[in-house]
Write an enzyme that holds these catalytic residues in place. Sequence first.
Site, PDB file in Angstrom:
ATOM      1  N   GLY A  22      10.785 -56.748  18.338  1.00 33.06           N
ATOM      2  CA  GLY A  22      11.476 -57.830  19.046  1.00 33.06           C
ATOM      3  C   GLY A  22      10.653 -59.091  19.213  1.00 33.06           C
ATOM      4  O   GLY A  22      10.687 -59.737  20.268  1.00 33.06           O
ATOM      5  N   CYS A  60      16.172 -61.404  11.922  1.00 33.39           N
ATOM      6  CA  CYS A  60      15.556 -60.357  12.743  1.00 33.39           C
ATOM      7  C   CYS A  60      16.638 -59.508  13.399  1.00 33.39           C
ATOM      8  O   CYS A  60      17.450 -60.019  14.169  1.00 33.39           O
ATOM      9  CB  CYS A  60      14.654 -60.944  13.826  1.00 33.39           C
ATOM     10  N   LYS A 116      14.294 -66.729   5.230  1.00 30.51           N
ATOM     11  CA  LYS A 116      14.199 -65.271   5.077  1.00 30.51           C
ATOM     12  C   LYS A 116      15.547 -64.616   5.325  1.00 30.51           C
ATOM     13  O   LYS A 116      16.114 -64.717   6.419  1.00 30.51           O
ATOM     14  CB  LYS A 116      13.148 -64.719   6.042  1.00 30.51           C
ATOM     15  N   ASN A 163      14.430 -58.714   4.834  1.00 34.49           N
ATOM     16  CA  ASN A 163      13.984 -58.277   6.148  1.00 34.49           C
ATOM     17  C   ASN A 163      14.391 -56.809   6.281  1.00 34.49           C
ATOM     18  O   ASN A 163      14.861 -56.203   5.317  1.00 34.49           O
ATOM     19  CB  ASN A 163      14.616 -59.153   7.239  1.00 34.49           C
ATOM     20  N   GLY A 171       4.191 -55.399   3.387  1.00 28.60           N
ATOM     21  CA  GLY A 171       4.351 -55.300   4.835  1.00 28.60           C
ATOM     22  C   GLY A 171       3.885 -53.970   5.389  1.00 28.60           C
ATOM     23  O   GLY A 171       2.692 -53.757   5.625  1.00 28.60           O
TER      24      GLY A 171
HETATM   25  C1  LIG Z   1       6.548 -53.905  12.849  1.00 29.31           C
HETATM   26  C2  LIG Z   1       7.253 -54.964  12.049  1.00 29.31           C
HETATM   27  C3  LIG Z   1       7.360 -56.268  12.570  1.00 29.31           C
HETATM   28  C4  LIG Z   1       8.011 -57.263  11.839  1.00 29.31           C
HETATM   29  N1  LIG Z   1       8.087 -58.531  12.351  1.00 29.31           N
HETATM   30  C5  LIG Z   1       8.673 -59.515  11.623  1.00 29.31           C
HETATM   31  C6  LIG Z   1       8.682 -60.874  12.101  1.00 29.31           C
HETATM   32  O1  LIG Z   1       8.125 -61.183  13.153  1.00 29.31           O
HETATM   33  N2  LIG Z   1       9.320 -61.814  11.347  1.00 29.31           N
HETATM   34  C7  LIG Z   1       9.912 -61.501  10.147  1.00 29.31           C
HETATM   35  O2  LIG Z   1      10.475 -62.380   9.485  1.00 29.31           O
HETATM   36  N3  LIG Z   1       9.879 -60.229   9.647  1.00 29.31           N
HETATM   37  C8  LIG Z   1       9.281 -59.249  10.362  1.00 29.31           C
HETATM   38  N4  LIG Z   1       9.223 -57.967   9.846  1.00 29.31           N
HETATM   39  C9  LIG Z   1       9.821 -57.691   8.519  1.00 29.31           C
HETATM   40  C10 LIG Z   1       8.771 -57.707   7.402  1.00 29.31           C
HETATM   41  O3  LIG Z   1       8.162 -58.976   7.293  1.00 29.31           O
HETATM   42  C11 LIG Z   1       9.409 -57.324   6.034  1.00 29.31           C
HETATM   43  O4  LIG Z   1      10.435 -58.229   5.729  1.00 29.31           O
HETATM   44  C12 LIG Z   1       9.996 -55.912   6.040  1.00 29.31           C
HETATM   45  O5  LIG Z   1       9.226 -55.046   6.829  1.00 29.31           O
HETATM   46  C13 LIG Z   1      10.150 -55.334   4.629  1.00 29.31           C
HETATM   47  O6  LIG Z   1       8.911 -55.214   3.960  1.00 29.31           O
HETATM   48  P1  LIG Z   1       8.008 -53.862   3.980  1.00 29.31           P
HETATM   49  O7  LIG Z   1       8.913 -52.720   3.618  1.00 29.31           O
HETATM   50  O8  LIG Z   1       6.928 -54.107   2.969  1.00 29.31           O
HETATM   51  O9  LIG Z   1       7.478 -53.718   5.379  1.00 29.31           O
HETATM   52  C14 LIG Z   1       8.574 -56.951  10.561  1.00 29.31           C
HETATM   53  C15 LIG Z   1       8.444 -55.659  10.041  1.00 29.31           C
HETATM   54  C16 LIG Z   1       7.791 -54.670  10.745  1.00 29.31           C
HETATM   55  C17 LIG Z   1       7.651 -53.288  10.157  1.00 29.31           C
END
Ligand SMILES: Cc1cc2nc3c(=O)[nH]c(=O)nc-3n(C[C@H](O)[C@H](O)[C@H](O)COP(=O)(O)O)c2cc1C
Length: 306
Positions: A74, A131, A167, A194, A267
């Site tokens: 969040g 988000c 995004k 996302n 990520g």
């Molecule tokens: C714990 C956590 C926090 C995240 N916080 C944000 C954020 O603040 N802003 C955002 O655009 N995406 C956020 N994301 C999404 C990631 O940037 C990414 O788009 C998503 O996790 C998919 O990539 P991944 O599978 O490599 O993690 C977050 C993801 C995770 C797991």
Amino acid sequence: MRDLDMSVCLAGMTMKNPVVVASGTFGFGREYSEFYDLSELGGICAKGLTLHGREGNPGPRIAETPMGILNSVGLQNPGVDAFIAHELPFLRQYDTKVIANISGNSPEEYGVMCEKLAGAGVDMIEVNISCPNVKAGGLAYGTRPELAAEVTEVAKVHSGPVPVMVKLSPNVTDITEIARAVESAGADALSLINTLRGMRIDIDSRRPILKMNTGGLSGPAVLPVAVRMVWEVSNAVKIPVLGMGGVSKGEDAAQMMLAGAAAVAVGTACFADPFAPLKVRDGLEAIALRQGLSAVSQLTGGVKPW
Ligand SMILES: Cc1cc2nc3c(=O)[nH]c(=O)nc-3n(C[C@H](O)[C@H](O)[C@H](O)COP(=O)(O)O)c2cc1C
């Protein structure tokens, strides 16, 4: 050894290699800087910022799943002014691109944040309209083309020469519709995906594991969904795409690029292995060399659909 150019260009921003770290999974880089020199990275998408600091959601806010995690953090963050005062100078010590990620409660808030960040000298602004873990703004903007376009227009007006990357959310019926709306509104690049909305339940207490009931799924489980969406979006727009979702090794990144991504973000993999982004970069380099390429950017859009 043959020469291989690892640099890529994303909306006019040249990066030394195509690997950036995804927003929210790398904080502001301080913890990871104890493991390696952050200058090794193509870029850093900083933790999502809001106009004012936020505590985030109550816990539990992370749950493990087969091949991934659910999170409902969040947007916990110190606010855009604290980022500019304390975190940006730290990130600026490194020879890597700094991408600020922002979420607003209104188009005006996005505008104010863009103005502050552009003035502070970030390399790119990533506008998060996707988000799934906040009530106001967030995903609401990312699921309606006209709202997504409005936020993009305001962000562009207030960002001056700094490129704006929007995004996108996978939690929509047709992601290309939103991509086109955002491109028409002037976005310089797109990033996707996302997290995918998901839920886990404790069968004995009958309570959802996450205090917010639902959360966003990320990690290796989402890779095929992300690759498919990057492919669809790349075919629908002319602006470049930063691909992410489940990338944890060079082969995953190569798939993303073949699907059309100009660069990739790592990520969730960073949580299991802080060195994951560097391993992805090295794996990608090995693949490009094995395939006899002279530049890693030759992978982009190279898929040959049946
Ligand atoms: C714990 C956590 C926090 C995240 N916080 C944000 C954020 O603040 N802003 C955002 O655009 N995406 C956020 N994301 C999404 C990631 O940037 C990414 O788009 C998503 O996790 C998919 O990539 P991944 O599978 O490599 O993690 C977050 C993801 C995770 C797991």
